[in-house]
Write an enzyme that holds these catalytic residues in place. Structure first.
Site, PDB file in Angstrom:
ATOM      1  N   ILE A 165      -3.485   4.154   2.276  1.00  0.00           N
ATOM      2  CA  ILE A 165      -3.701   4.347   3.700  1.00  0.00           C
ATOM      3  C   ILE A 165      -4.664   5.513   3.961  1.00  0.00           C
ATOM      4  O   ILE A 165      -5.271   5.583   5.029  1.00  0.00           O
ATOM      5  CB  ILE A 165      -2.351   4.535   4.449  1.00  0.00           C
ATOM      6  CG1 ILE A 165      -2.539   4.371   5.963  1.00  0.00           C
ATOM      7  CG2 ILE A 165      -1.719   5.863   4.080  1.00  0.00           C
ATOM      8  CD1 ILE A 165      -1.232   4.321   6.729  1.00  0.00           C
ATOM      9  N   HIS A 170       0.830  -1.200   0.000  1.00  0.00           N
ATOM     10  CA  HIS A 170       0.000   0.000   0.000  1.00  0.00           C
ATOM     11  C   HIS A 170       0.865   1.250   0.000  1.00  0.00           C
ATOM     12  O   HIS A 170       2.062   1.196   0.248  1.00  0.00           O
ATOM     13  CB  HIS A 170      -0.963   0.003   1.189  1.00  0.00           C
ATOM     14  CG  HIS A 170      -0.307   0.284   2.502  1.00  0.00           C
ATOM     15  ND1 HIS A 170       0.407  -0.673   3.189  1.00  0.00           N
ATOM     16  CD2 HIS A 170      -0.231   1.410   3.236  1.00  0.00           C
ATOM     17  CE1 HIS A 170       0.880  -0.136   4.306  1.00  0.00           C
ATOM     18  NE2 HIS A 170       0.505   1.124   4.357  1.00  0.00           N
ATOM     19  N   CYS A 171       0.202   2.373  -0.268  1.00  0.00           N
ATOM     20  CA  CYS A 171       0.865   3.681  -0.237  1.00  0.00           C
ATOM     21  C   CYS A 171      -0.163   4.684   0.299  1.00  0.00           C
ATOM     22  O   CYS A 171      -0.946   4.342   1.181  1.00  0.00           O
ATOM     23  CB  CYS A 171       1.385   4.060  -1.625  1.00  0.00           C
ATOM     24  SG  CYS A 171       0.109   4.185  -2.898  1.00  0.00           S
ATOM     25  N   LEU A 172      -0.190   5.876  -0.227  1.00  0.00           N
ATOM     26  CA  LEU A 172      -1.162   6.864   0.231  1.00  0.00           C
ATOM     27  C   LEU A 172      -2.503   6.690  -0.468  1.00  0.00           C
ATOM     28  O   LEU A 172      -3.551   6.668   0.169  1.00  0.00           O
ATOM     29  CB  LEU A 172      -0.635   8.282   0.021  1.00  0.00           C
ATOM     30  CG  LEU A 172      -1.573   9.410   0.464  1.00  0.00           C
ATOM     31  CD1 LEU A 172      -1.827   9.335   1.973  1.00  0.00           C
ATOM     32  CD2 LEU A 172      -0.994  10.762   0.079  1.00  0.00           C
TER      33      LEU A 172
END
Length: 106
Positions: free
Chosen positions: A97, A69-71
């Site tokens: 996230i 995952h990332c932003l």
């Protein structure tokens, strides 16, 4: 595939729940180190996208379940594509996230 449909199936909440139920799984956060310090999911490993080529030194077994995952889901999508190209065969982009409903740690 449009930008908004590209991540339609990426649900970080379901992805984190699946990660927690999967023995030996790794939760990779591909945001920058600064973003990670500002708040991350407990149990995640920070491996910024610009360092993704170092994954084999962090996760040696290419069959390890990886939840990435990332932003928002964009960087994690690129990371997943790369990881699959170098032979990781159990990799999922779980999105961003920014949509995580759980607690983050600093």
């Amino acid at each position: 595939m449009g930008l908004f449909t590209m991540f339609r199936n990426a649900d970080i909440n379901a992805g984190v729940e699946e990660f927690r139920k999967t023995n030996g799984a790794v939760l990779l956060d591909v945001r920058t180190a600064e973003e990670y310090r500002e708040g991350h999911i407990e149990g995640s490993i920070n491996l910024p996208l610009d360092s993704i080529t170092t994954t084999p030194s962090v996760v040696k077994d290419k069959s390890t379940p990886l939840y990435v995952h990332c932003l928002s889901g964009g960087r994690s999508g690129r990371a997943v594509d790369y990881l699959k190209q170098i032979g990781y065969n159990n990799v999922k982009n779980i999105g961003g996230i920014g949509n995580f409903a759980g607690k983050v740690v600093k």
